[in-house]
Design an enzyme around this catalytic site. Structure first.
Site, PDB file in Angstrom:
ATOM      1  N   ALA A   1       0.879  -1.162   0.000  1.00 33.41           N
ATOM      2  CA  ALA A   1       0.000   0.000   0.000  1.00 33.41           C
ATOM      3  C   ALA A   1       0.916   1.211   0.000  1.00 33.41           C
ATOM      4  CB  ALA A   1      -0.868  -0.018   1.246  1.00 33.41           C
TER       5      ALA A   1
ATOM      6  N   GLY B   1       0.555  -4.794   1.033  1.00 32.53           N
ATOM      7  CA  GLY B   1      -0.645  -4.826   0.195  1.00 32.53           C
ATOM      8  C   GLY B   1      -0.410  -5.473  -1.163  1.00 32.53           C
TER       9      GLY B   1
ATOM     10  N   GLU C   1      -0.696  -9.075  -0.513  1.00 34.74           N
ATOM     11  CA  GLU C   1      -2.127  -9.313  -0.233  1.00 34.74           C
ATOM     12  C   GLU C   1      -2.949  -9.318  -1.525  1.00 34.74           C
ATOM     13  OE1 GLU C   1      -1.933  -6.155   2.802  1.00 34.74           O
ATOM     14  OE2 GLU C   1      -2.984  -7.559   4.105  1.00 34.74           O
TER      15      GLU C   1
ATOM     16  N   GLU D   1       4.512  -5.264   7.402  1.00 28.59           N
ATOM     17  CA  GLU D   1       3.759  -4.243   8.144  1.00 28.59           C
ATOM     18  C   GLU D   1       4.185  -4.079   9.599  1.00 28.59           C
ATOM     19  OE1 GLU D   1       2.446  -6.334   5.964  1.00 28.59           O
ATOM     20  OE2 GLU D   1       0.903  -5.334   4.772  1.00 28.59           O
TER      21      GLU D   1
HETATM   22  N1  CAA Z   1       4.605   3.163  -0.882  1.00 27.26           N
HETATM   23  C1  CAA Z   1       5.015   4.327  -1.460  1.00 27.26           C
HETATM   24  N2  CAA Z   1       6.181   4.449  -2.132  1.00 27.26           N
HETATM   25  C2  CAA Z   1       6.961   3.349  -2.221  1.00 27.26           C
HETATM   26  C3  CAA Z   1       6.595   2.106  -1.641  1.00 27.26           C
HETATM   27  C4  CAA Z   1       5.355   2.039  -0.942  1.00 27.26           C
HETATM   28  N3  CAA Z   1       4.916   0.909  -0.362  1.00 27.26           N
HETATM   29  N4  CAA Z   1       7.573   1.210  -1.882  1.00 27.26           N
HETATM   30  C5  CAA Z   1       8.514   1.854  -2.597  1.00 27.26           C
HETATM   31  N5  CAA Z   1       8.144   3.150  -2.803  1.00 27.26           N
HETATM   32  C6  CAA Z   1       8.892   4.191  -3.536  1.00 27.26           C
HETATM   33  C7  CAA Z   1      10.077   4.696  -2.724  1.00 27.26           C
HETATM   34  O1  CAA Z   1       9.664   5.696  -1.793  1.00 27.26           O
HETATM   35  C8  CAA Z   1      10.965   5.249  -3.815  1.00 27.26           C
HETATM   36  O2  CAA Z   1      10.461   6.508  -4.220  1.00 27.26           O
HETATM   37  P1  CAA Z   1      11.444   7.809  -4.294  1.00 27.26           P
HETATM   38  O3  CAA Z   1      12.463   7.422  -5.332  1.00 27.26           O
HETATM   39  O4  CAA Z   1      10.538   8.895  -4.703  1.00 27.26           O
HETATM   40  O5  CAA Z   1      12.028   7.941  -2.943  1.00 27.26           O
HETATM   41  C9  CAA Z   1      10.713   4.284  -4.985  1.00 27.26           C
HETATM   42  O6  CAA Z   1       9.479   3.628  -4.694  1.00 27.26           O
HETATM   43  C10 CAA Z   1      11.794   3.223  -5.122  1.00 27.26           C
HETATM   44  O7  CAA Z   1      11.924   2.560  -3.868  1.00 27.26           O
HETATM   45  P2  CAA Z   1      13.339   2.363  -3.103  1.00 27.26           P
HETATM   46  O8  CAA Z   1      14.267   3.493  -3.444  1.00 27.26           O
HETATM   47  O9  CAA Z   1      13.049   2.109  -1.672  1.00 27.26           O
HETATM   48  O10 CAA Z   1      13.861   1.041  -3.836  1.00 27.26           O
HETATM   49  P3  CAA Z   1      14.863  -0.048  -3.214  1.00 27.26           P
HETATM   50  O11 CAA Z   1      15.272  -0.905  -4.355  1.00 27.26           O
HETATM   51  O12 CAA Z   1      15.924   0.611  -2.410  1.00 27.26           O
HETATM   52  O13 CAA Z   1      13.962  -0.912  -2.207  1.00 27.26           O
HETATM   53  C11 CAA Z   1      11.972  -2.080  -1.488  1.00 27.26           C
HETATM   54  C12 CAA Z   1      12.870  -1.662  -2.680  1.00 27.26           C
HETATM   55  C13 CAA Z   1      12.705  -3.072  -0.591  1.00 27.26           C
HETATM   56  C14 CAA Z   1      10.724  -2.730  -2.067  1.00 27.26           C
HETATM   57  C15 CAA Z   1      11.589  -0.807  -0.681  1.00 27.26           C
HETATM   58  O14 CAA Z   1      11.103   0.178  -1.579  1.00 27.26           O
HETATM   59  C16 CAA Z   1      10.567  -1.013   0.386  1.00 27.26           C
HETATM   60  O15 CAA Z   1      10.873  -1.591   1.421  1.00 27.26           O
HETATM   61  N6  CAA Z   1       9.320  -0.540   0.158  1.00 27.26           N
HETATM   62  C17 CAA Z   1       8.273  -0.549   1.134  1.00 27.26           C
HETATM   63  C18 CAA Z   1       7.679  -1.936   1.297  1.00 27.26           C
HETATM   64  C19 CAA Z   1       6.618  -1.947   2.377  1.00 27.26           C
HETATM   65  O16 CAA Z   1       6.871  -1.694   3.529  1.00 27.26           O
HETATM   66  N7  CAA Z   1       5.384  -2.269   1.984  1.00 27.26           N
HETATM   67  C20 CAA Z   1       4.314  -2.434   2.911  1.00 27.26           C
HETATM   68  C21 CAA Z   1       3.456  -1.218   2.923  1.00 27.26           C
HETATM   69  S1  CAA Z   1       2.297  -1.287   4.271  1.00 27.26           S
HETATM   70  C22 CAA Z   1       0.919  -2.042   3.669  1.00 27.26           C
HETATM   71  O17 CAA Z   1       0.923  -2.581   2.560  1.00 27.26           O
HETATM   72  C23 CAA Z   1      -0.271  -1.958   4.579  1.00 27.26           C
HETATM   73  C24 CAA Z   1      -1.444  -2.810   4.219  1.00 27.26           C
HETATM   74  O18 CAA Z   1      -1.426  -4.034   4.279  1.00 27.26           O
HETATM   75  C25 CAA Z   1      -2.742  -2.171   3.925  1.00 27.26           C
END
Ligand code: CAA
Length: 238
Positions: free
Chosen positions: A63, A109, A112, A132
């Site tokens: 998400a 998400g 999911e 999460e």
């Molecule tokens: N939401 C918004 N933006 C996201 C994102 C997310 N879930 N995941 C990645 N991005 C964005 C980053 O902010 C980045 O944007 P900027 O360049 O503008 O900063 C871009 O995508 C590229 O990401 P990274 O630079 O972080 O890429 P990386 O290769 O270094 O890492 C990754 C990749 C390991 C997937 C890392 O991006 C990451 O950990 N992302 C978050 C994953 C996460 O925690 N997801 C769970 C969300 S909570 C949820 O989903 C709740 C629910 O159940 C309802």
């Protein structure tokens, strides 16, 4: 548009197109996906749906964290409720089979979303997890329910509580994905799976989905639902 739709030979491919955010699910993406899945239900040209992410790095990285960082409890509850009602439950209940082609990170998400699909095929570079709890929240789009249904309670709790990712091979070993293939053959493998389902009676396929889901619904006797669905099959042209 944040999604790309392509129809060919009875298969609707929906690609989430937000590569700059690793295809993260914001409200707009969720709305567009829900609409596409909805329309596909009555589109006679569509017999199966394949869902994937744009680029070669991510299926969906979760998400959109930026969208809910400052939410109150009430807003958080509404996000989960609306997402589940609008999209995740509808995908799971789709009368037409939905196959996730997991082409990279499927996190939060994003995993999911793949869990709500009927079948998951992963590329060998895919990495999946529910991170999460590392953010101080829990999965909100069905992960605490569908992951245990698919991999069993023990493995699901390990994944949810540790917040660790699993690679494609481990995902296949625990049944999280149905198959792992080299990235370059991912879409063809998903289409092959779709075509093998499409050889069968569409009515029977959708009734089978209904019967399987019935067993996971509170207060429903799955075997009785199967009996009813079996009987109903005889009333169809197929
Ligand atoms: N939401 C918004 N933006 C996201 C994102 C997310 N879930 N995941 C990645 N991005 C964005 C980053 O902010 C980045 O944007 P900027 O360049 O503008 O900063 C871009 O995508 C590229 O990401 P990274 O630079 O972080 O890429 P990386 O290769 O270094 O890492 C990754 C990749 C390991 C997937 C890392 O991006 C990451 O950990 N992302 C978050 C994953 C996460 O925690 N997801 C769970 C969300 S909570 C949820 O989903 C709740 C629910 O159940 C309802």
């Amino acid at each position: 548009s944040l999604i790309l739709q392509h129809k060919s030979d009875g298969i609707l491919t929906i690609t989430i197109e937000r590569p700059q955010a690793l295809n993260a699910l914001n409200a707009a993406v969720i709305g567009q996906l829900a609409e596409a899945v909805d329309i596909a239900q009555t589109d006679e040209e569509v017999q199966a749906i394949v869902l994937t992410g744009s680029g070669d790095k991510a299926f969906v990285a979760g998400a959109d964290i930026k969208e809910f960082a400052d939410f109150s409890g009430k807003q958080g509850k509404a996000l989960a409720q609306e997402g589940q009602d609008l999209l995740f439950n509808r995908i799971e209940r789709s009368a037409k089979p939905v196959i996730a082609a997991v082409n990279g990170f499927a996190l939060g998400g994003g995993l999911e979303l793949a869990l709500a699909c009927h079948i998951r095929i992963a590329s060998d570079n895919a990495r999946m997890g529910l991170p999460e709890v590392s953010l101080g929240v829990i999965p909100g789009y069905g992960g605490t329910q569908r992951l245990p249904q698919i991999v069993g309670k023990g493995k699901a709790l390990e994944m949810i509580l540790s917040a660790k990712m699993v690679g494609a091979e481990e995902a296949a070993t625990c049944g999280l994905v149905n198959a792992v293939v080299p990235a370059e053959s991912l879409m063809e493998t998903a289409y092959k799976m779709a075509r093998s389902i499409m050889k069968n009676s569409p009515m029977a396929v959708s009734t089978a989905i209904q019967a399987v889901l019935a067993g996971y619904e509170d207060g429903i006797n799955g075997l009785q639902a199967e009996i009813n669905c079996f009987g109903a099959s005889f009333e169809t042209e197929d």
